[in-house]
Design a protein around this motif. Structure first.
Motif, PDB file in Angstrom:
ATOM      1  N   THR A 174      21.947  -4.984 -17.131  1.00  0.00           N
ATOM      2  CA  THR A 174      21.642  -6.189 -16.344  1.00  0.00           C
ATOM      3  C   THR A 174      20.549  -5.946 -15.313  1.00  0.00           C
ATOM      4  N   GLY A 175      20.012  -4.735 -15.249  1.00  0.00           N
ATOM      5  CA  GLY A 175      19.058  -4.396 -14.203  1.00  0.00           C
ATOM      6  C   GLY A 175      17.627  -4.732 -14.560  1.00  0.00           C
ATOM      7  N   GLY A 176      16.840  -4.923 -13.527  1.00  0.00           N
ATOM      8  CA  GLY A 176      15.422  -5.198 -13.693  1.00  0.00           C
ATOM      9  C   GLY A 176      14.709  -5.029 -12.364  1.00  0.00           C
ATOM     10  N   PRO A 177      13.379  -5.095 -12.370  1.00  0.00           N
ATOM     11  CA  PRO A 177      12.611  -4.823 -11.149  1.00  0.00           C
ATOM     12  C   PRO A 177      12.530  -5.998 -10.183  1.00  0.00           C
ATOM     13  N   GLY A 178      13.096  -7.146 -10.560  1.00  0.00           N
ATOM     14  CA  GLY A 178      13.018  -8.321  -9.699  1.00  0.00           C
ATOM     15  C   GLY A 178      11.979  -9.321 -10.160  1.00  0.00           C
ATOM     16  N   TYR A 179      11.118  -8.917 -11.086  1.00  0.00           N
ATOM     17  CA  TYR A 179      10.104  -9.813 -11.642  1.00  0.00           C
ATOM     18  C   TYR A 179      10.132  -9.704 -13.160  1.00  0.00           C
ATOM     19  N   THR A 180       9.503 -10.659 -13.819  1.00  0.00           N
ATOM     20  CA  THR A 180       9.363 -10.609 -15.268  1.00  0.00           C
ATOM     21  C   THR A 180       7.887 -10.586 -15.625  1.00  0.00           C
ATOM     22  N   ILE A 181       7.589 -10.189 -16.848  1.00  0.00           N
ATOM     23  CA  ILE A 181       6.214 -10.117 -17.321  1.00  0.00           C
ATOM     24  C   ILE A 181       6.079 -10.940 -18.597  1.00  0.00           C
ATOM     25  N   PRO A 182       4.871 -11.395 -18.901  1.00  0.00           N
ATOM     26  CA  PRO A 182       4.696 -12.229 -20.094  1.00  0.00           C
ATOM     27  C   PRO A 182       4.811 -11.431 -21.378  1.00  0.00           C
ATOM     28  N   ASP A 183       5.222 -12.109 -22.442  1.00  0.00           N
ATOM     29  CA  ASP A 183       5.212 -11.499 -23.768  1.00  0.00           C
ATOM     30  C   ASP A 183       3.759 -11.243 -24.179  1.00  0.00           C
ATOM     31  N   GLU A 184       3.550 -10.164 -24.902  1.00  0.00           N
ATOM     32  CA  GLU A 184       2.197  -9.810 -25.342  1.00  0.00           C
ATOM     33  C   GLU A 184       2.251  -9.192 -26.739  1.00  0.00           C
ATOM     34  N   ASN A 185       1.117  -9.264 -27.429  1.00  0.00           N
ATOM     35  CA  ASN A 185       0.917  -8.528 -28.679  1.00  0.00           C
ATOM     36  C   ASN A 185       1.910  -8.911 -29.770  1.00  0.00           C
ATOM     37  N   LEU A 186       2.430 -10.135 -29.729  1.00  0.00           N
ATOM     38  CA  LEU A 186       3.411 -10.551 -30.731  1.00  0.00           C
ATOM     39  C   LEU A 186       2.777 -10.873 -32.088  1.00  0.00           C
ATOM     40  N   LYS A 187       1.451 -10.914 -32.129  1.00  0.00           N
ATOM     41  CA  LYS A 187       0.743 -11.153 -33.394  1.00  0.00           C
ATOM     42  C   LYS A 187       0.308  -9.841 -34.058  1.00  0.00           C
ATOM     43  N   ALA A 188       0.758  -8.723 -33.499  1.00  0.00           N
ATOM     44  CA  ALA A 188       0.372  -7.425 -34.058  1.00  0.00           C
ATOM     45  C   ALA A 188       0.756  -7.338 -35.530  1.00  0.00           C
ATOM     46  N   LYS A 189      -0.154  -6.825 -36.340  1.00  0.00           N
ATOM     47  CA  LYS A 189       0.096  -6.776 -37.788  1.00  0.00           C
ATOM     48  C   LYS A 189       1.277  -5.870 -38.129  1.00  0.00           C
ATOM     49  N   GLU A 190       1.545  -4.878 -37.267  1.00  0.00           N
ATOM     50  CA  GLU A 190       2.620  -3.930 -37.540  1.00  0.00           C
ATOM     51  C   GLU A 190       3.987  -4.605 -37.587  1.00  0.00           C
ATOM     52  N   ILE A 191       4.159  -5.719 -36.837  1.00  0.00           N
ATOM     53  CA  ILE A 191       5.457  -6.386 -36.777  1.00  0.00           C
ATOM     54  C   ILE A 191       5.444  -7.752 -37.454  1.00  0.00           C
ATOM     55  N   ALA A 192       4.314  -8.112 -38.046  1.00  0.00           N
ATOM     56  CA  ALA A 192       4.161  -9.454 -38.621  1.00  0.00           C
ATOM     57  C   ALA A 192       5.168  -9.726 -39.737  1.00  0.00           C
ATOM     58  N   GLY A 193       5.593  -8.690 -40.438  1.00  0.00           N
ATOM     59  CA  GLY A 193       6.520  -8.891 -41.551  1.00  0.00           C
ATOM     60  C   GLY A 193       7.976  -8.948 -41.152  1.00  0.00           C
ATOM     61  N   GLY A 194       8.259  -8.967 -39.831  1.00  0.00           N
ATOM     62  CA  GLY A 194       9.648  -9.028 -39.390  1.00  0.00           C
ATOM     63  C   GLY A 194      10.328  -7.690 -39.328  1.00  0.00           C
ATOM     64  N   THR A 195       9.548  -6.622 -39.250  1.00  0.00           N
ATOM     65  CA  THR A 195      10.096  -5.273 -39.105  1.00  0.00           C
ATOM     66  C   THR A 195       9.349  -4.540 -38.004  1.00  0.00           C
ATOM     67  N   TYR A 196      10.109  -3.917 -37.096  1.00  0.00           N
ATOM     68  CA  TYR A 196       9.510  -3.027 -36.102  1.00  0.00           C
ATOM     69  C   TYR A 196       9.588  -1.620 -36.680  1.00  0.00           C
TER      70      TYR A 196
END
Length: 274
Positions: A174-196
């Motif tokens: 449940t911990g965090g630094p008190g702030y959030t950051i935006p999602d990034e790099n979600l179009k990366a080809k490495e994960i495009a097929g639904g696999t990390y």
């Protein structure tokens, strides 16, 4: 025609998303429960009761204000399995919080590395500053503040998906630094097929957009996941060997998703350039 492999991947994704939803709901209940406890405590103190001095209340609900930034299960009871890792260095996790994301000051053309000196061995990560500048900048900031030092990696999954999750000073998920950051790099080809793919490091979140904080996961085997989690680097070969050792020790629930049997503590995290 859906193949058996496609069906297996679909079921794994659906299982992971259901787990995320259950954990989010559990965290919300925990926040409400802690709010009630705090209100009761205030009334007791105002009435001059001595329950606090007698130990009737325990201040163990810190950092719940950061719960919405990260997702993971409540740790299980300690395992009796042999621990393959060394004793943690002396020190305690930090408690500092920040109201907003730090300004991006990294050089996006530079090559950054993150070294996790853990009780199980060093895990070196090559960070992708070009495609995930907010994420890499946040890690450089937090590592510079010692935020990750003496923190326990609190979650290991060994069925369906294969990740070690770290980055929470509370070790409760449940911990965090008190702030959030935006999602990034979600179009990366490495994960495009639904696999990390194995060797990926990515941000954890609540299942909602732009809710990453400090928690991240290290993928030690190909894992079917929707492309919703910022991939921001890769794990070196030596680090993968460390992860394999941790995974081989299993997790505490026996159900494939719980606290690692190994005592995985980040003694120190350092961001540098190469």
């Amino acid at each position: 025609m859906v193949t058996k492999d496609q069906r297996r991947r679909q079921l794994a994704r659906e299982k992971f998303e259901r787990q995320h939803e259950r954990r989010v709901q559990a965290q919300r209940k925990a926040v409400r429960r802690n709010a009630v406890v705090a209100a009761v405590l205030a009334v007791v103190l105002a009435a001059g009761a001595t329950a606090w001095a007698a130990g009737a209340f325990s201040p163990d609900s810190k950092n719940n204000d950061a719960a919405a930034a990260d997702v993971s299960p409540t740790p299980a009871e300690p395992s009796k399995a042999p621990d393959p890792c060394a004793k943690p260095a002396e020190g305690n996790p930090g408690t500092e919080q920040w109201k907003k994301e730090p300004a991006v000051t990294i050089d996006t053309a530079a090559k950054y590395t993150l070294t996790l000196q853990t009780t199980c061995g060093d895990i070196a990560l090559d960070l992708d500053a070009k495609n995930a500048p907010h994420t890499v900048n946040s890690f450089a900031f937090l590592a510079g503040k010692g935020y990750f030092d003496h923190t326990k990696c609190h979650r290991l999954t060994t069925s369906g998906i294969y990740v070690l999750q770290c980055g929470d000073p509370t070790a409760q998920g449940t911990g965090g630094p008190g702030y959030t950051i935006p999602d990034e790099n979600l179009k990366a080809k490495e994960i495009a097929g639904g696999t990390y793919p194995a060797g990926t490091v990515a941000m954890a979140n609540t299942g909602q957009a732009h809710t990453g904080g400090s928690q991240f996961f290290l993928v030690y085997k190909d894992s079917p996941l929707p492309p919703n989690y910022t991939p921001f680097g890769t794990i070196g070969a030596a680090g993968m060997e460390v992860l394999d050792k941790i995974a081989a020790a299993g997790e505490t629930t026996g159900a494939g998703d719980g606290a690692p049997n190994a005592t995985v503590v980040i003694n120190k995290a350092t961001v540098g350039t190469s």
